[in-house]
Design a protein around this motif. Sequence first.
Motif, PDB file in Angstrom:
ATOM      1  N   SER A  16       0.652  -0.736   0.209  1.00  0.00           N
ATOM      2  CA  SER A  16      -0.271  -0.125   0.317  1.00  0.00           C
ATOM      3  C   SER A  16       0.794   1.290   0.065  1.00  0.00           C
ATOM      4  O   SER A  16       1.761   1.402   0.528  1.00  0.00           O
ATOM      5  CB  SER A  16      -0.999   0.649   1.103  1.00  0.00           C
ATOM      6  OG  SER A  16      -1.545   0.957   1.716  1.00  0.00           O
ATOM      7  N   ARG A  18      -0.072   5.382   0.735  1.00  0.00           N
ATOM      8  CA  ARG A  18      -1.150   6.129   0.701  1.00  0.00           C
ATOM      9  C   ARG A  18      -0.466   7.538   1.650  1.00  0.00           C
ATOM     10  O   ARG A  18       0.970   7.595   1.465  1.00  0.00           O
ATOM     11  CB  ARG A  18      -1.443   5.907   2.254  1.00  0.00           C
ATOM     12  CG  ARG A  18      -2.869   6.491   2.821  1.00  0.00           C
ATOM     13  CD  ARG A  18      -3.166   6.357   3.993  1.00  0.00           C
ATOM     14  NE  ARG A  18      -2.390   5.304   5.506  1.00  0.00           N
ATOM     15  CZ  ARG A  18      -2.269   6.483   6.249  1.00  0.00           C
ATOM     16  NH1 ARG A  18      -2.824   7.831   6.228  1.00  0.00           N
ATOM     17  NH2 ARG A  18      -1.438   6.166   7.642  1.00  0.00           N
ATOM     18  N   SER A 170      -7.053  10.655   3.061  1.00  0.00           N
ATOM     19  CA  SER A 170      -6.145   9.738   2.758  1.00  0.00           C
ATOM     20  C   SER A 170      -6.289   9.438   1.575  1.00  0.00           C
ATOM     21  O   SER A 170      -7.685   9.519   0.958  1.00  0.00           O
ATOM     22  CB  SER A 170      -5.273  10.108   4.025  1.00  0.00           C
ATOM     23  OG  SER A 170      -6.327   7.989   4.144  1.00  0.00           O
ATOM     24  N   ALA A 172      -5.212   5.629  -0.658  1.00  0.00           N
ATOM     25  CA  ALA A 172      -4.431   4.653  -0.931  1.00  0.00           C
ATOM     26  C   ALA A 172      -4.133   4.217  -2.037  1.00  0.00           C
ATOM     27  O   ALA A 172      -5.886   3.499  -2.037  1.00  0.00           O
ATOM     28  CB  ALA A 172      -4.320   3.690   0.440  1.00  0.00           C
ATOM     29  N   GLU A 174      -3.224   0.416  -3.398  1.00  0.00           N
ATOM     30  CA  GLU A 174      -2.919  -1.306  -3.019  1.00  0.00           C
ATOM     31  C   GLU A 174      -2.553  -1.960  -3.742  1.00  0.00           C
ATOM     32  O   GLU A 174      -3.797  -2.256  -5.162  1.00  0.00           O
ATOM     33  CB  GLU A 174      -3.797  -1.342  -2.185  1.00  0.00           C
ATOM     34  CG  GLU A 174      -3.855  -0.648  -0.721  1.00  0.00           C
ATOM     35  CD  GLU A 174      -5.122  -0.777   0.373  1.00  0.00           C
ATOM     36  OE1 GLU A 174      -4.092  -0.184   1.487  1.00  0.00           O
ATOM     37  OE2 GLU A 174      -6.097  -1.643  -0.052  1.00  0.00           O
TER      38      GLU A 174
END
Length: 180
Positions: A16, A18, A170, A172, A174
């Motif tokens: 990930s 982020r 945020s 992210a 992944e």
Amino acid sequence: MTIEQFVAQSSGKWRSMRSGHSLAFQQFEEVLSEVVIEKLSKEDPGVKQLLESSLAKEQDKCSISSPFKMEWCAESDWEPDDPSEVSSGSCIIVPLTKDKSSGTLIRSVGYAESESAISEYSFLDDGTFTLTTQYEQSIAEERIWFVSENVRCRSSVLRTSAGSGILQTSFASEVRRINA
């Protein structure tokens, strides 16, 4: 999408990346993480312990579906003393279904605050998983969606407990780790 499909599709090892923006501190953070999601049995001792200690009502416990464990190891550029300091942890998550596309998640450790939490989840028509958690000091709103079988995205907004101000956001991306 159902919670069973979501957990099955999420199971595995993920890398990930982020990016977070703390509006309160006017800081930007980059976090690289290894995330492992593993499906658990309803009979797992950790699942049973979480249910015994939770606020779930007895009738809710009949609707347990696809409990899982999530472990993470993260490296952030926002560690003031040591930028290479690694934070890690794990939590057990037990979904309790209300209907095909919504329910409650009992989490041994929350996303925004390090305490057990009860969250409400639902799936949008496009399969996006949405999660809302009311903590003592804040409200976390999360969304997770799959771009493909091995790529998923996650966004979050952390609000004040009154819901009137945004503390942090945020995003992210992944990528699933595939064994060669």
